[in-house]
Write a protein that holds these residues in place. Structure first.
Motif, short mmCIF file in Angstrom:
data_model
loop_
_atom_site.label_atom_id
_atom_site.label_comp_id
_atom_site.label_asym_id
_atom_site.label_seq_id
_atom_site.Cartn_x
_atom_site.Cartn_y
_atom_site.Cartn_z
N GLY A 17 87.56 66.54 -44.31
CA GLY A 17 87.80 67.96 -44.19
C GLY A 17 88.73 68.59 -45.20
O GLY A 17 88.64 69.80 -45.43
N THR A 18 89.64 67.82 -45.80
CA THR A 18 90.55 68.41 -46.79
C THR A 18 90.66 67.50 -48.00
O THR A 18 90.54 66.27 -47.90
N MET A 19 90.92 68.11 -49.15
CA MET A 19 91.08 67.33 -50.38
C MET A 19 92.33 66.47 -50.34
O MET A 19 92.37 65.40 -50.95
N ARG A 20 93.36 66.94 -49.62
CA ARG A 20 94.58 66.15 -49.51
C ARG A 20 94.30 64.82 -48.83
O ARG A 20 94.75 63.76 -49.29
N LEU A 21 93.55 64.85 -47.72
CA LEU A 21 93.23 63.61 -47.01
C LEU A 21 92.32 62.72 -47.85
O LEU A 21 92.47 61.50 -47.86
N VAL A 22 91.37 63.33 -48.54
CA VAL A 22 90.50 62.54 -49.42
C VAL A 22 91.33 61.85 -50.49
O VAL A 22 91.13 60.67 -50.79
N ALA A 23 92.29 62.58 -51.06
CA ALA A 23 93.14 62.01 -52.10
C ALA A 23 93.94 60.83 -51.58
O ALA A 23 94.08 59.81 -52.25
N GLU A 24 94.47 60.95 -50.36
CA GLU A 24 95.25 59.86 -49.78
C GLU A 24 94.39 58.61 -49.58
O GLU A 24 94.82 57.50 -49.87
N VAL A 25 93.17 58.81 -49.10
CA VAL A 25 92.29 57.68 -48.83
C VAL A 25 91.77 57.05 -50.11
O VAL A 25 91.68 55.82 -50.23
N VAL A 28 94.15 58.78 -55.11
CA VAL A 28 94.26 59.64 -56.30
C VAL A 28 94.98 60.92 -55.88
O VAL A 28 95.34 61.10 -54.72
N SER A 29 95.20 61.82 -56.81
CA SER A 29 95.85 63.09 -56.50
C SER A 29 94.83 64.11 -56.03
O SER A 29 93.63 64.02 -56.37
N PRO A 30 95.26 65.11 -55.23
CA PRO A 30 94.33 66.18 -54.84
C PRO A 30 93.72 66.89 -56.04
O PRO A 30 92.56 67.31 -56.00
N ALA A 31 94.51 67.04 -57.12
CA ALA A 31 93.99 67.69 -58.32
C ALA A 31 92.82 66.90 -58.90
O ALA A 31 91.83 67.48 -59.38
N THR A 32 92.92 65.56 -58.86
CA THR A 32 91.83 64.72 -59.37
C THR A 32 90.58 64.90 -58.52
O THR A 32 89.47 64.99 -59.05
N VAL A 33 90.76 64.94 -57.20
CA VAL A 33 89.62 65.15 -56.30
C VAL A 33 88.94 66.48 -56.64
O VAL A 33 87.72 66.54 -56.79
N SER A 34 89.73 67.53 -56.77
CA SER A 34 89.18 68.86 -57.07
C SER A 34 88.44 68.87 -58.40
O SER A 34 87.32 69.39 -58.51
N THR A 35 89.05 68.27 -59.42
CA THR A 35 88.43 68.25 -60.75
C THR A 35 87.12 67.48 -60.74
O THR A 35 86.10 67.93 -61.29
N GLN A 36 87.12 66.32 -60.10
CA GLN A 36 85.92 65.49 -60.09
C GLN A 36 84.78 66.12 -59.29
O GLN A 36 83.60 65.95 -59.63
N SER A 133 93.03 53.85 -43.20
CA SER A 133 92.22 52.66 -43.52
C SER A 133 90.75 52.84 -43.16
O SER A 133 89.87 52.42 -43.90
N MET A 134 90.49 53.45 -42.00
CA MET A 134 89.10 53.60 -41.58
C MET A 134 88.29 54.51 -42.52
O MET A 134 87.18 54.14 -42.92
N PRO A 135 88.82 55.69 -42.92
CA PRO A 135 88.07 56.47 -43.92
C PRO A 135 87.88 55.72 -45.23
O PRO A 135 86.83 55.84 -45.88
N ALA A 136 88.90 54.94 -45.64
CA ALA A 136 88.77 54.18 -46.88
C ALA A 136 87.71 53.09 -46.75
O ALA A 136 86.97 52.82 -47.70
N LEU A 137 87.64 52.46 -45.58
CA LEU A 137 86.59 51.47 -45.33
C LEU A 137 85.23 52.15 -45.33
O LEU A 137 84.25 51.63 -45.87
#
Length: 305
Positions: A17-25, A28-36, A133-137
């Motif tokens: 739901g959020t780029m911050r959580l995606v970045a944590e999992v 990488v940084s939220p900026a990297t998620v947004s750029t990619q 861990s579960m989202p990363a898995l």
């Protein structure tokens, strides 16, 4: 050809739901998620994301792409596993994620044993909070996750995963030997209302559990300090600066100046190994899972498993 890693970012955004959580999992940084993800939009020539208030959500086209690529990502992983597992020797790379105390007491000793028995197996070990861990898995970053949860919480694991119970531990209260509280053997959360606390950062799942216990008892903990390591927490307690709460698995330092009190009522933590079912056929993963189970059996008493 679409970039697999960028597709994984999109899949995770749909789930988390959020780029911050995606970045944590995805580490990488939220900026990297947004750029990619912007690059992925250019690659597909499609608007995949849209602003909704302060958040970013997938468009209908983005949701459709996630639905289309998810089985393809699973199939790519299966093909990779078959290639690595085609040799007569047990070989390949096994990626393991675990929370701190399980990594130290269960995963690392098991990995050491496997390294001696099967030197052709490469391993990567990562420390991560159970809720990450579960989202990363799920995003195929790891093959095995060791996670934990308290009480009767719902793990939220679907039928694509196999859960293997490793054991249980429970919360204990740490007080300094010179503290008046050290005369007790058991203690409740209400009896800690007026104490100074030493805790992990609030976004850590254990700190979240402690805050929840305090909130349910009608107070907020008087936090003297925030620390990243259990060693620092135990040092602060041993100097009689504050009290702390840790699961038994996390208490590994010599406790010459600390008294352990049983937390009442008993708060049990359940510890599981989780693996995606397609990965269970990979021999390198099989031997690693077995090694983790055997090490967990040595760590936990039979009555606790």
């Amino acid at each position: 050809m679409l970039n697999i890693w960028r597709l994984q970012l999109l899949v995770q955004l749909e789930k988390l739901g959020t780029m911050r959580l995606v970045a944590e999992v995805m580490l990488v940084s939220p900026a990297t998620v947004s750029t990619q993800l912007r690059v992925l939009e250019n690659e597909t020539n499609t608007v995949l994301l849209e602003k909704v208030g302060r958040n970013v959500e997938l468009t209908i086209a983005g949701q459709k792409l996630v639905k289309q690529v998810t089985p393809i990502l699973n199939q790519l992983e299966s093909v990779t596993n078959e290639i690595e597992d085609s040799s007569q020797r047990i070989q390949g790379t096994v990626r393991i994620v675990a929370f701190s105390s399980a990594l130290q007491t269960i995963v690392i000793p098991a990995a050491s044993q496997i390294k001696k028995q099967h030197p052709q197996i490469n391993m990567t070990l990562t420390e991560m909070e159970p809720d990450q861990s579960m989202p990363a898995l799920d995003s195929h970053q790891f093959d095995i996750a060791v996670i934990a949860y308290f009480g009767a919480e719902n793990l939220g694991v679907n039928n694509d995963y196999k859960l293997i119970k490793l054991g249980t531990d429970h919360l204990q209260v740490l007080v300094g030997k010179d503290s008046p509280l050290s005369d007790n053997e058991d203690i409740s959360i209400n009896e800690l209302k007026n104490q100074h606390w030493i805790l992990e950062p609030q976004n850590a799942y254990l700190a979240g559990a402690v805050h929840k216990l305090c909130n349910n008892a009608g107070f907020k903990p008087n936090v003297l300090g925030i620390c990243q390591s259990y060693t620092t927490l135990q040092k602060a307690v041993s100097c009689n600066l504050a009290v702390g709460i840790l699961p038994t698995l996390a208490i590994t330092e010599p406790l010459t100046q600390i008294k352990l009190l049983n937390f009442k009522p008993t708060t049990v933590r359940h510890i599981y190994l989780v693996i995606r079912k397609p990965q269970m056929s990979v021999r390198a993963i099989q031997v690693m899972v077995q090694a983790i189970q055997e090490q967990a059996a040595r760590v936990f008493l039979p009555a606790e498993r």
